[in-house]
Scaffold this motif. Structure first.
Motif, PDB file in Angstrom:
ATOM      1  N   MET A   1     -35.000  75.267 -16.248  1.00  0.00           N
ATOM      2  CA  MET A   1     -34.239  74.607 -15.237  1.00  0.00           C
ATOM      3  C   MET A   1     -33.981  75.476 -14.011  1.00  0.00           C
ATOM      4  O   MET A   1     -33.709  76.403 -14.205  1.00  0.00           O
ATOM      5  N   ARG A   2     -34.141  74.970 -12.893  1.00  0.00           N
ATOM      6  CA  ARG A   2     -34.107  75.589 -11.656  1.00  0.00           C
ATOM      7  C   ARG A   2     -32.352  75.559 -11.341  1.00  0.00           C
ATOM      8  O   ARG A   2     -31.829  74.587 -11.804  1.00  0.00           O
ATOM      9  N   LYS A   3     -32.030  76.540 -10.650  1.00  0.00           N
ATOM     10  CA  LYS A   3     -30.515  76.527 -10.368  1.00  0.00           C
ATOM     11  C   LYS A   3     -30.376  75.799  -8.877  1.00  0.00           C
ATOM     12  O   LYS A   3     -31.016  75.992  -7.818  1.00  0.00           O
ATOM     13  N   VAL A   4     -29.706  74.701  -9.263  1.00  0.00           N
ATOM     14  CA  VAL A   4     -29.390  73.739  -7.940  1.00  0.00           C
ATOM     15  C   VAL A   4     -27.741  74.211  -7.504  1.00  0.00           C
ATOM     16  O   VAL A   4     -26.994  74.176  -8.358  1.00  0.00           O
ATOM     17  N   PRO A   5     -27.476  74.551  -6.314  1.00  0.00           N
ATOM     18  CA  PRO A   5     -26.234  74.860  -5.872  1.00  0.00           C
ATOM     19  C   PRO A   5     -25.307  73.725  -6.075  1.00  0.00           C
ATOM     20  O   PRO A   5     -25.658  72.713  -5.684  1.00  0.00           O
ATOM     21  N   ARG A   6     -23.796  74.252  -6.694  1.00  0.00           N
ATOM     22  CA  ARG A   6     -22.956  73.134  -6.631  1.00  0.00           C
ATOM     23  C   ARG A   6     -22.594  72.806  -5.258  1.00  0.00           C
ATOM     24  O   ARG A   6     -22.163  73.833  -4.397  1.00  0.00           O
ATOM     25  N   PRO A   7     -22.459  71.442  -4.884  1.00  0.00           N
ATOM     26  CA  PRO A   7     -21.934  71.066  -3.612  1.00  0.00           C
ATOM     27  C   PRO A   7     -20.424  71.342  -3.670  1.00  0.00           C
ATOM     28  O   PRO A   7     -19.796  71.486  -4.595  1.00  0.00           O
ATOM     29  N   VAL A   8     -19.832  71.627  -2.605  1.00  0.00           N
ATOM     30  CA  VAL A   8     -18.412  71.607  -2.132  1.00  0.00           C
ATOM     31  C   VAL A   8     -17.655  70.560  -2.890  1.00  0.00           C
ATOM     32  O   VAL A   8     -16.335  71.101  -3.259  1.00  0.00           O
ATOM     33  N   TYR A   9     -17.919  69.564  -2.913  1.00  0.00           N
ATOM     34  CA  TYR A   9     -17.220  68.454  -3.865  1.00  0.00           C
ATOM     35  C   TYR A   9     -17.376  68.311  -5.078  1.00  0.00           C
ATOM     36  O   TYR A   9     -17.276  67.112  -5.853  1.00  0.00           O
ATOM     37  N   TYR A  10     -18.085  69.212  -5.762  1.00  0.00           N
ATOM     38  CA  TYR A  10     -18.520  69.091  -7.120  1.00  0.00           C
ATOM     39  C   TYR A  10     -17.317  68.616  -8.243  1.00  0.00           C
ATOM     40  O   TYR A  10     -17.587  67.787  -8.998  1.00  0.00           O
ATOM     41  N   ASP A  11     -16.170  69.108  -7.726  1.00  0.00           N
ATOM     42  CA  ASP A  11     -15.022  68.662  -8.829  1.00  0.00           C
ATOM     43  C   ASP A  11     -14.845  67.164  -8.713  1.00  0.00           C
ATOM     44  O   ASP A  11     -14.299  66.790  -9.643  1.00  0.00           O
ATOM     45  N   LEU A  12     -15.109  66.715  -7.757  1.00  0.00           N
ATOM     46  CA  LEU A  12     -15.027  65.249  -7.483  1.00  0.00           C
ATOM     47  C   LEU A  12     -16.168  64.384  -8.128  1.00  0.00           C
ATOM     48  O   LEU A  12     -15.927  63.175  -7.997  1.00  0.00           O
ATOM     49  N   LEU A  13     -17.069  64.824  -8.424  1.00  0.00           N
ATOM     50  CA  LEU A  13     -18.526  64.005  -8.946  1.00  0.00           C
ATOM     51  C   LEU A  13     -18.325  63.726 -10.347  1.00  0.00           C
ATOM     52  O   LEU A  13     -17.509  64.336 -11.268  1.00  0.00           O
ATOM     53  N   TYR A  14     -18.971  62.601 -10.897  1.00  0.00           N
ATOM     54  CA  TYR A  14     -19.009  62.196 -12.209  1.00  0.00           C
ATOM     55  C   TYR A  14     -19.977  63.066 -13.060  1.00  0.00           C
ATOM     56  O   TYR A  14     -21.014  63.341 -12.604  1.00  0.00           O
ATOM     57  N   LYS A  15     -19.595  63.558 -14.281  1.00  0.00           N
ATOM     58  CA  LYS A  15     -20.232  64.331 -14.952  1.00  0.00           C
ATOM     59  C   LYS A  15     -20.376  63.735 -16.242  1.00  0.00           C
ATOM     60  O   LYS A  15     -19.609  63.194 -16.621  1.00  0.00           O
ATOM     61  N   GLY A  16     -21.526  64.062 -16.975  1.00  0.00           N
ATOM     62  CA  GLY A  16     -21.758  63.217 -18.148  1.00  0.00           C
ATOM     63  C   GLY A  16     -22.735  63.807 -19.014  1.00  0.00           C
ATOM     64  O   GLY A  16     -23.617  65.105 -18.444  1.00  0.00           O
ATOM     65  N   SER A  17     -22.697  63.941 -20.384  1.00  0.00           N
ATOM     66  CA  SER A  17     -23.931  64.211 -21.162  1.00  0.00           C
ATOM     67  C   SER A  17     -24.381  63.156 -21.931  1.00  0.00           C
ATOM     68  O   SER A  17     -23.851  62.056 -21.929  1.00  0.00           O
ATOM     69  N   GLY A  18     -25.727  63.142 -22.234  1.00  0.00           N
ATOM     70  CA  GLY A  18     -26.472  62.479 -23.228  1.00  0.00           C
ATOM     71  C   GLY A  18     -27.146  63.100 -24.270  1.00  0.00           C
ATOM     72  O   GLY A  18     -27.587  63.957 -24.043  1.00  0.00           O
ATOM     73  N   ALA A  19     -26.894  62.511 -25.474  1.00  0.00           N
ATOM     74  CA  ALA A  19     -27.443  63.194 -26.768  1.00  0.00           C
ATOM     75  C   ALA A  19     -28.114  62.286 -27.402  1.00  0.00           C
ATOM     76  O   ALA A  19     -28.136  61.009 -27.345  1.00  0.00           O
ATOM     77  N   ASP A  20     -29.207  62.714 -28.147  1.00  0.00           N
ATOM     78  CA  ASP A  20     -30.169  61.910 -28.873  1.00  0.00           C
ATOM     79  C   ASP A  20     -29.732  62.721 -30.199  1.00  0.00           C
ATOM     80  O   ASP A  20     -30.508  63.698 -30.477  1.00  0.00           O
ATOM     81  N   LEU A  21     -29.248  62.061 -31.213  1.00  0.00           N
ATOM     82  CA  LEU A  21     -28.700  62.683 -32.475  1.00  0.00           C
ATOM     83  C   LEU A  21     -29.731  62.329 -33.755  1.00  0.00           C
ATOM     84  O   LEU A  21     -29.711  61.537 -34.349  1.00  0.00           O
ATOM     85  N   GLY A  22     -30.958  63.240 -33.505  1.00  0.00           N
ATOM     86  CA  GLY A  22     -31.927  63.086 -34.444  1.00  0.00           C
ATOM     87  C   GLY A  22     -31.551  64.016 -35.818  1.00  0.00           C
ATOM     88  O   GLY A  22     -30.841  65.082 -35.768  1.00  0.00           O
TER      89      GLY A  22
END
Length: 125
Positions: A1-22
């Motif tokens: 994965m490449r490193k994408v700089p966090r925007p200054v408004y990062y704390d306000l953004l929707y964060k989530g994870s997705g799992a595939d539980l095999g």
């Protein structure tokens, strides 16, 4: 994965994870956020476990490590496929990790949208 700089408004953004539980297949979880002003999804981290490591205690430890590393102290939602509800219940009851089960009713439609977003460069990993 490449490193994408966090925007200054990062704390306000929707964060989530997705799992595939095999169990027979790999168990994976990806973590990212939706950068609304730029209309893109940024994948920040992922992990996979397989074989003898497919246990709730190991998944819980890797999940917690990822959340801590990303400093997701608030505003994050966790999702998983609904094929292993017992595992999701164990993660909540035994490890206090609460993951929402998805509805796979429109699975083909959503997979197509993800493919389109990748082609458009709107999902960064």
């Amino acid at each position: 994965m490449r490193k994408v700089p966090r925007p200054v408004y990062y704390d306000l953004l929707y964060k989530g994870s997705g799992a595939d539980l095999g169990v027979a297949d790999k168990t994976i979880e990806i973590f990212g956020y939706y950068d609304f002003p730029n209309a893109r999804v940024v994948i920040q981290k992922e992990f996979a476990i397989e074989g003898a490591e497919v246990r709730t205690d190991i998944f819980a430890a890797r999940h917690r490590e990822s959340v801590e590393e990303l400093d997701w102290t608030q505003r994050a939602t966790y999702w998983s496929d609904n094929s292993n509800l017992m595992l999701l219940n164990d993660l909540g009851a035994l490890h206090k990790i609460y993951i929402n089960a998805t509805d796979k009713e429109d699975k083909a439609q959503w997979l197509n949208l993800v493919r389109i977003m990748f082609k458009q460069g709107r999902i960064l990993d």
